[in-house]
Design an enzyme around this catalytic site. Structure first.
Site, PDB file in Angstrom:
ATOM      1  N   ASP A  79       0.872  -1.179   0.000  1.00 15.62           N
ATOM      2  CA  ASP A  79       0.000   0.000   0.000  1.00 15.62           C
ATOM      3  C   ASP A  79       0.911   1.231   0.000  1.00 15.62           C
ATOM      4  OD1 ASP A  79       0.921   0.213   2.594  1.00 15.62           O
ATOM      5  OD2 ASP A  79      -1.058   0.254   3.553  1.00 15.62           O
ATOM      6  N   CYS A 113       3.215  -3.206   4.053  1.00  9.42           N
ATOM      7  CA  CYS A 113       2.337  -2.105   4.460  1.00  9.42           C
ATOM      8  C   CYS A 113       3.018  -1.422   5.640  1.00  9.42           C
ATOM      9  CB  CYS A 113       0.914  -2.587   4.768  1.00  9.42           C
ATOM     10  SG  CYS A 113       0.732  -3.682   6.184  1.00  9.42           S
ATOM     11  N   THR A 168       2.670  -1.832   8.991  1.00 13.17           N
ATOM     12  CA  THR A 168       3.094  -2.792  10.015  1.00 13.17           C
ATOM     13  C   THR A 168       3.347  -4.196   9.473  1.00 13.17           C
ATOM     14  OG1 THR A 168       0.799  -3.386  10.420  1.00 13.17           O
ATOM     15  CG2 THR A 168       1.729  -1.624  11.791  1.00 13.17           C
ATOM     16  N   HIS A 180       9.183 -24.635   8.579  1.00 10.39           N
ATOM     17  CA  HIS A 180       8.136 -25.353   9.321  1.00 10.39           C
ATOM     18  C   HIS A 180       6.717 -25.089   8.828  1.00 10.39           C
ATOM     19  CE1 HIS A 180      10.717 -26.206  13.180  1.00 10.39           C
ATOM     20  NE2 HIS A 180      11.276 -26.648  12.072  1.00 10.39           N
ATOM     21  N   HIS A 217       6.246 -31.658   9.633  1.00  5.54           N
ATOM     22  CA  HIS A 217       5.639 -30.344   9.410  1.00  5.54           C
ATOM     23  C   HIS A 217       4.590 -30.384   8.299  1.00  5.54           C
ATOM     24  CE1 HIS A 217       8.443 -28.776  12.232  1.00  5.54           C
ATOM     25  NE2 HIS A 217       9.442 -29.290  11.547  1.00  5.54           N
TER      26      HIS A 217
END
Ligand code: RB5
Length: 146
Positions: free
Chosen positions: A7, A64, A66, A97, A132
């Site tokens: 963004d 973005c 965060t 994993h 996994h």
């Protein structure tokens, strides 16, 4: 082929990653944003994730402010396992994993130097499989629940 999106807040970091891809020869599809005009991150997340789900891209990198909004939006797309990472260990182990196929980064959280290290280790680390795989299958099965 890597899908690359952001963004407005993530745009400067996306451009740093794009420059790194140009320099190192990593092929990518840039789904925008293409400037710092305000744009809603779920729209870019969807564009990049659709390229991963369709197989046109192997993985996506989303930026973005965060990284959190991008990861929330990306994880709503069936077949996407997105991880927001701020440290090297998590970026490596979400590949080993979790077989994460989308890395989300916060341009207001980490600097470009650290972010490029996370991109590098995320793209070069294979999925470990084994025990996994069962857990990733269980994660994928959650796509089917209401
Ligand atoms: C934009 O201001 C900001 O909310 C967005 O980039 C992101 O951080 C959301 O999670």
């Amino acid at each position: 082929m890597i899908a690359l999106g952001s963004d407005h807040a993530g745009f400067p970091l996306k451009e740093e990653i794009r420059a790194y891809f140009d320099k190192t020869g990593v092929e990518y599809r840039d789904v925008g944003a293409y400037n710092t005009d305000s744009v809603d991150y779920p729209l870019q997340a969807k564009k990049a994730c659709d390229l991963v789900v369709s197989g046109e891209c192997d993985k996506a990198i989303l930026c973005c402010g965060t990284g959190v909004g991008m990861s929330m939006a990306a994880n709503k797309v069936k077949g996407i396992r997105a991880a927001v990472c701020t440290d090297y260990f998590s970026a490596k182990f979400t590949r080993l994993h979790n077989d994460a196929n989308v890395l989300c980064l916060g341009a207001r959280v980490i600097g470009g130097g650290a972010a490029l290290e996370l991109v590098r280790v995320f793209l070069e680390t294979p999925f470990e499989g084994g025990r996994h795989q069962r857990r990733v299958d269980l994660v994928n099965a959650l796509d089917k629940t209401e």
